[in-house]
Design an enzyme around this catalytic site. Structure first.
Site, PDB file in Angstrom:
ATOM      1  N   CYS A  56       0.265   2.708   8.275  1.00  0.00           N
ATOM      2  CA  CYS A  56       0.816   1.499   7.554  1.00  0.00           C
ATOM      3  C   CYS A  56       0.149   0.075   7.849  1.00  0.00           C
ATOM      4  O   CYS A  56       0.151  -0.408   9.015  1.00  0.00           O
ATOM      5  CB  CYS A  56       2.407   1.397   7.490  1.00  0.00           C
ATOM      6  N   GLU A  86       0.681  -1.171   0.020  1.00  0.00           N
ATOM      7  CA  GLU A  86       0.190   0.012   0.050  1.00  0.00           C
ATOM      8  C   GLU A  86       0.809   1.229  -0.057  1.00  0.00           C
ATOM      9  O   GLU A  86       2.129   1.315   0.469  1.00  0.00           O
ATOM     10  CB  GLU A  86      -0.926  -0.185   1.176  1.00  0.00           C
TER      11      GLU A  86
HETATM   12  N1  SAH Z   1      10.229   0.064   9.258  1.00  0.00           N
HETATM   13  C1  SAH Z   1      10.296   1.389   9.149  1.00  0.00           C
HETATM   14  C2  SAH Z   1       9.422   2.323   8.431  1.00  0.00           C
HETATM   15  C3  SAH Z   1       7.736   2.009   8.394  1.00  0.00           C
HETATM   16  S1  SAH Z   1       6.550   2.531   9.601  1.00  0.00           S
HETATM   17  C4  SAH Z   1      10.442   1.977  10.486  1.00  0.00           C
HETATM   18  O1  SAH Z   1      10.207   1.223  11.525  1.00  0.00           O
HETATM   19  O2  SAH Z   1      10.657   3.242  10.780  1.00  0.00           O
HETATM   20  C5  SAH Z   1       6.616   4.204   9.476  1.00  0.00           C
HETATM   21  C6  SAH Z   1       6.214   4.785  11.140  1.00  0.00           C
HETATM   22  O3  SAH Z   1       4.966   4.287  11.607  1.00  0.00           O
HETATM   23  C7  SAH Z   1       7.263   3.933  12.078  1.00  0.00           C
HETATM   24  O4  SAH Z   1       7.779   5.025  13.085  1.00  0.00           O
HETATM   25  C8  SAH Z   1       6.385   2.846  12.874  1.00  0.00           C
HETATM   26  O5  SAH Z   1       7.033   2.464  14.056  1.00  0.00           O
HETATM   27  C9  SAH Z   1       5.095   3.835  12.917  1.00  0.00           C
HETATM   28  N2  SAH Z   1       3.779   2.847  13.182  1.00  0.00           N
HETATM   29  C10 SAH Z   1       3.671   1.635  12.791  1.00  0.00           C
HETATM   30  N3  SAH Z   1       2.577   1.236  13.327  1.00  0.00           N
HETATM   31  C11 SAH Z   1       1.942   2.415  14.168  1.00  0.00           C
HETATM   32  C12 SAH Z   1       0.667   2.615  14.742  1.00  0.00           C
HETATM   33  N4  SAH Z   1      -0.142   1.664  14.798  1.00  0.00           N
HETATM   34  N5  SAH Z   1       0.516   3.681  14.848  1.00  0.00           N
HETATM   35  C13 SAH Z   1       1.316   4.781  15.096  1.00  0.00           C
HETATM   36  N6  SAH Z   1       2.487   4.702  14.421  1.00  0.00           N
HETATM   37  C14 SAH Z   1       2.736   3.375  13.987  1.00  0.00           C
END
Ligand code: SAH
Length: 353
Positions: free
Chosen positions: A340, A90
């Site tokens: 995401c 996505e």
């Molecule tokens: N793998 C990378 C990029 C992907 S996620 C990373 O970990 O940075 C992008 C951001 O969204 C990351 O900071 C992740 O920790 C956050 N994220 C993932 N799930 C989330 C959720 N349920 N609520 C808020 N932020 C979330």
């Protein structure tokens, strides 16, 4: 196996054309066409027979838009992209005052296992190729090009964030190849200063990336003020202690002269108290950085909850009072599973999911 031409840089594409018995100018022509979203059938500046010949051996567009959902709240568009092998990832297209930002995925799923993240629930299916990352931009550009209601200069993606599903540094080679292709003048031509890459903190790769001389903004998902809390939320913290993550961030600042962004999702009862804000400020003192506070999007599968506005405010005010630059991230597309992994999960789980 067909060759995915969007994976190739101009030199490699010219080489491929040469192997196919085509003159070098065809390589340049095909590169420009592909990076402007054309399939072989659309390449009307090529002879019809050549288009057929190419389509038998190669793929021009490795990504298709399967569905789009538009937020009624803010116009954010959630895109579901289909890949050649039937997998899907996505993306999210957001409009800010400084143009459109596309959030892209770097892997199908993710193997980092962060407790709050929907992308990781089914593990990592596979990594995307450079062309599959670019292909997401080609798709969004096609969508925007059709939108005649927008001013002409706004009918393209201006900024890219690597914050969809996947861990970019778990797919290091393809991601750096993608970044180099992104700034090709004959391609999508997006300067790396308009790109943010987010990592969960794979320390050796953070250091290697600092040495690449690619001027993107580095975001690091910190989500905790110490290792004990970080380990509860992020398995990667077992391998890389927070001190090493912060050292690698410092190294990035030294090498690139750019500040690092720390992402911090506030999780009820885990990391969101004033004591944690103070501890975080202590750890970050002297580091050229900015903290992005994100109220957690609830992940019911994992029993983790976000926090209320007052808690966000308190955390933010505590950091600010201690001279740590911080803001609360704007939430976009809340009504369309903007976070995401959420949309793909829904689709995989079916209507009842
Ligand atoms: N793998 C990378 C990029 C992907 S996620 C990373 O970990 O940075 C992008 C951001 O969204 C990351 O900071 C992740 O920790 C956050 N994220 C993932 N799930 C989330 C959720 N349920 N609520 C808020 N932020 C979330």
């Amino acid at each position: 196996m067909k060759t995915v031409l969007a994976d190739l840089d101009p030199a490699a594409l010219s080489q491929w054309c040469k192997q196919e018995g085509l003159p070098a100018f065809r390589g340049r022509q095909i590169f420009r066409q592909i990076h402007h979203g054309a399939d072989f059938a659309d390449m009307t500046d090529l002879p019809l027979s050549l288009r057929g010949q190419l389509a038998e051996k190669a793929v021009a567009q490795p990504v298709r838009t399967l569905t789009t959902r538009i937020s009624r709240l803010d116009g954010t568009v959630k895109l579901l992209f289909g890949l050649e092998d039937g997998n899907c990832v996505e993306g999210v297209l957001m409009r800010y005052h400084h143009g459109h930002t596309l959030c892209i995925s770097t892997q199908v799923g993710c193997r980092m296992g962060c407790r709050f993240c929907a992308s990781t629930l089914g593990g990592c299916v596979r990594s995307l190729s450079a062309g599959e990352m670019l292909g997401q931009i080609f798709c969004a550009n096609r969508l925007l090009a059709e939108n005649t209601a927008l001013p002409e200069e706004d009918r393209r993606v201006h900024n890219v964030v690597l914050m969809g599903s996947g861990e970019p540094f778990d797919n290091y080679e393809a991601v750096t190849a993608f970044l180099r292709l992104l700034r090709e003048e004959r391609g999508v031509n997006i300067g790396l200063r308009n790109v943010s890459l987010s990592t969960c903190g794979l320390v050796p790769k953070m250091r290697a990336f600092a040495d690449e001389n690619l001027p993107v903004t580095l975001s690091v998902s910190l989500h905790a003020p110490n290792d004990a809390i970080r380990r509860q939320l992020m398995p990667v913290a077992q391998t890389y202690p927070m001190a090493d993550v912060l050292d690698a961030a410092r190294y990035y600042v030294e090498k690139t002269g750019r500040r690092v962004i720390f992402e911090y999702a506030l999780v009820q009862g885990v990391n969101a108290g004033e004591a944690q804000a103070r501890e975080l400020a202590g750890r970050l003192r002297g580091l050229q950085c900015h903290v992005n506070l994100i109220p957690l999007n609830d992940v019911p599968e994992r029993g983790l909850k976000g926090v209320d506005e007052a808690t966000v405010r308190r955390f933010l005010d505590t950091l600010t009072a201690l001279h740590i630059s911080a803001t609360r991230r704007r939430e976009m597309g809340d009504d369309i599973e903007g976070a995401c992994g959420q949309l793909r999960r829904k689709i995989l789980d079916g209507p009842a999911g």
